[in-house]
Design a protein around this motif. Sequence first.
Motif, PDB file in Angstrom:
ATOM      1  N   GLY A  16      -5.443  -5.352  -2.190  1.00  0.00           N
ATOM      2  CA  GLY A  16      -6.344  -4.763  -1.062  1.00  0.00           C
ATOM      3  C   GLY A  16      -6.745  -5.866  -0.182  1.00  0.00           C
ATOM      4  N   ASP A  17      -6.894  -7.110  -0.866  1.00  0.00           N
ATOM      5  CA  ASP A  17      -7.541  -8.420   0.165  1.00  0.00           C
ATOM      6  C   ASP A  17      -6.478  -8.637   1.195  1.00  0.00           C
ATOM      7  N   MET A  18      -7.408  -9.142   2.333  1.00  0.00           N
ATOM      8  CA  MET A  18      -6.490  -9.539   3.560  1.00  0.00           C
ATOM      9  C   MET A  18      -6.103 -10.839   3.325  1.00  0.00           C
ATOM     10  N   ARG A  19      -4.741 -11.135   3.653  1.00  0.00           N
ATOM     11  CA  ARG A  19      -4.416 -12.482   3.441  1.00  0.00           C
ATOM     12  C   ARG A  19      -3.394 -12.790   4.917  1.00  0.00           C
ATOM     13  N   THR A  20      -3.230 -14.229   5.134  1.00  0.00           N
ATOM     14  CA  THR A  20      -2.422 -14.598   6.406  1.00  0.00           C
ATOM     15  C   THR A  20      -1.070 -14.770   5.853  1.00  0.00           C
ATOM     16  N   VAL A  21      -0.085 -14.136   6.345  1.00  0.00           N
ATOM     17  CA  VAL A  21       1.287 -14.295   6.098  1.00  0.00           C
ATOM     18  C   VAL A  21       2.177 -14.609   7.446  1.00  0.00           C
ATOM     19  N   THR A  22       3.111 -15.632   6.944  1.00  0.00           N
ATOM     20  CA  THR A  22       4.066 -16.451   7.948  1.00  0.00           C
ATOM     21  C   THR A  22       5.391 -15.825   7.722  1.00  0.00           C
TER      22      THR A  22
ATOM     23  N   GLU B  84      -2.407  -9.196   6.918  1.00  0.00           N
ATOM     24  CA  GLU B  84      -2.146  -8.220   5.941  1.00  0.00           C
ATOM     25  C   GLU B  84      -2.804  -8.117   4.727  1.00  0.00           C
ATOM     26  N   ARG B  85      -2.738  -6.842   4.101  1.00  0.00           N
ATOM     27  CA  ARG B  85      -3.408  -6.653   2.697  1.00  0.00           C
ATOM     28  C   ARG B  85      -2.249  -6.813   1.728  1.00  0.00           C
TER      29      ARG B  85
END
Length: 219
Positions: free
Chosen positions: A40-46, A35-36
């Motif tokens: 506005g950067d994409m990142r991995t979220v758990t 998600e952003r």
Amino acid sequence: MRRTGITCPGCDRDDLVQAVPAAYLAGRDAVTRRERDRDGDMRTVTRRVTSGLSDALAPVPAPPTYGLGGLGAFACVVSIGTFLGGAIGGRWFQEGTAHEPPEFGDWHLTLQDVPAEPPPAYEFLGWISALAFGVAVLAFAVVVRRRAAFTRITRRRHQAEELWAHGWYCHRCGTVHFEDVPGEDRSPLTLQRFREKVWEHGGYGALAARQRAVDAGRS
């Protein structure tokens, strides 16, 4: 879902009957997705995802929230910040204060050498610091007290889990029943009634009325 050989006393079938511990764990999972962020950067979220059924089958109450801990931390930062601001700006700990009059024998002393009274705002920062510190201490005290109370109330949770482990959930009927428990019959129980029985076994049954099991529906 594999057949367990345990039939539901409500529908007399075993194809959708699952052990309560298995149903509880199946509804608790970690979901990872992209998600952003704010830039506005994409990142991995758990994120931890818990189903309504898993919550309803929990063997112990939900622990107290520690939102007050965040308030206490914020108040602590405010206390330190205002204290440092007042100490530096108001020169609280420097030798010689603004209240000391110049010596008459020192004819070299001019008006520019006389220290000025600190602005009232600096004195006011001391009161803000003291108030924020009091709020921080109170918030942390409440958090510690709640945590200790929760630990004390759930000290017999192992007894509740012993009964809980003998429960079987029917996804068709949305009910739970016990198998091979002395003193307990196989009558189908609602999620709330199952919670009451398990929590009473652990000594915290009174909390079942406040933390009611929500019917998650049937599969």
